[in-house]
Write an enzyme that holds these catalytic residues in place. Structure first.
Site, PDB file in Angstrom:
ATOM      1  N   GLY A 155       0.739  -1.190  -0.013  1.00 43.90           N
ATOM      2  CA  GLY A 155      -0.014   0.012   0.081  1.00 43.90           C
ATOM      3  C   GLY A 155       0.768   1.281  -0.051  1.00 43.90           C
ATOM      4  N   ASN A 179       3.970  -6.243  -3.354  1.00 44.60           N
ATOM      5  CA  ASN A 179       4.531  -7.630  -2.759  1.00 44.60           C
ATOM      6  C   ASN A 179       3.209  -8.489  -2.479  1.00 44.60           C
ATOM      7  OD1 ASN A 179       4.424  -6.007  -0.613  1.00 44.60           O
ATOM      8  ND2 ASN A 179       5.885  -7.298   0.226  1.00 44.60           N
ATOM      9  N   GLU A 180       1.960  -8.010  -2.617  1.00 43.93           N
ATOM     10  CA  GLU A 180       0.812  -8.820  -2.120  1.00 43.93           C
ATOM     11  C   GLU A 180       0.872 -10.450  -2.177  1.00 43.93           C
ATOM     12  OE1 GLU A 180      -0.430  -4.574  -1.934  1.00 43.93           O
ATOM     13  OE2 GLU A 180       0.711  -5.837  -3.382  1.00 43.93           O
TER      14      GLU A 180
END
Length: 280
Positions: A155, A179-180
């Site tokens: 985020g 990098n979710e």
């Protein structure tokens, strides 16, 4: 977290209503927020956000100051939305620099603990706040520059991408990216759309599937950031860069920004309305 979001989630035209704003009243008739224009320089501070506004230059600096890593909690997002809305209302404020008061980090991204184990209603309010923050930044009439003075994953990367220009500290220890997937999370479509608009489809596809975090040099190479400087010069360079942007007539720049970003904004707005109708 306490919820004061309704104070900042009032619908406003932003870029979507810019044409009618300009044709009806122009800059001269715009409303001003007295608290922000009462003196040459002013400061507005919450627990997690500090905003310094210099009326003589028309530029505000938003310092994120939520230790240890400026995680985007519901309270933090609320403070950001309120601060940004106040600045938007004051048409003497033409530019905004966003930076961090925390050492070595711009923002670590969404506060996952603010969603874990919470009620569906709380989670819904949280995601509504994330979307509202994105809408306000991505559709802002102001010139927005991210002074990324530390690492900025997930985020935090999204927040920087909503800005018109990104300056990052040239320190190989820092990283930036969405990098979710490495956390077992799928980035929402509007995260994806923002990155596609920034670095292109193929780079985004690779980045999102692999959950890539880029060094400053790698981020510059793909266009995720626009400029690298020594970390002691990030804020100074952002201020100097703002001068170049301020030289462009507001109406021409704003309408061009709207032309580029409105389709992406409208896509999220339409999705929000669809979600509301399905929940009725």
């Amino acid at each position: 977290m306490k919820m004061a979001l309704r104070a900042c989630l009032r619908t406003k035209p932003g870029l979507t209503g810019l044409l009618s704003q300009l044709s009806c009243s122009g800059h001269a008739a715009a409303r001003r927020a007295p608290a922000l224009v009462a003196q040459r320089s002013s400061s507005s501070t919450s627990q997690k956000i500090k905003v310094d506004f210099d009326q003589s230059s028309g530029v505000a600096v938003m310092h994120m100051q939520s230790p240890p890593v400026n995680s985007l909690s519901l309270e933090f997002l609320t403070d950001v939305c309120i601060a940004l809305e106040k600045l938007e209302m004051d048409k003497s404020c033409r530019g905004l620099v966003v930076t961090s008061s925390q050492p070595k980090v711009f923002s670590a991204g969404l506060d996952i603990l603010d969603m874990y184990g919470k009620s569906p209603e709380h989670c819904a309010e949280f995601w509504k706040a994330v979307q509202e923050m994105w809408l306000k930044f991505y559709g802002s009439n102001m010139i927005t520059i991210a002074a990324v003075n530390g690492s900025s994953p997930a985020g935090g990367c999204l927040l920087s991408m909503t800005c018109d220009y990104r300056i990052m500290a040239d320190n190989p220890r820092y990283s930036i990216g969405l990098n979710e997937t490495k956390l077992g999370i799928v980035a929402p479509f509007w995260f994806k759309d923002t990155m596609v608009n920034t670095v292109g489809h193929r780079a985004t596809e690779m980045a999102l599937q692999l959950g890539l975090l880029y060094s400053p040099a790698e981020a510059l190479k793909i266009g995720l950031v626009d400029q690298l400087v020594h970390e002691d010069q990030v804020l100074t360079t952002a201020t100097e860069t703002m001068t170049k942007w301020l030289a462009i007539p507001d109406h021409a720049r704003q309408l061009t920004k709207s032309m580029m970003r409105k389709p992406t904004i409208d896509k999220l707005a339409a999705n929000r309305e669809l979600t509301k109708s399905m929940m009725r």
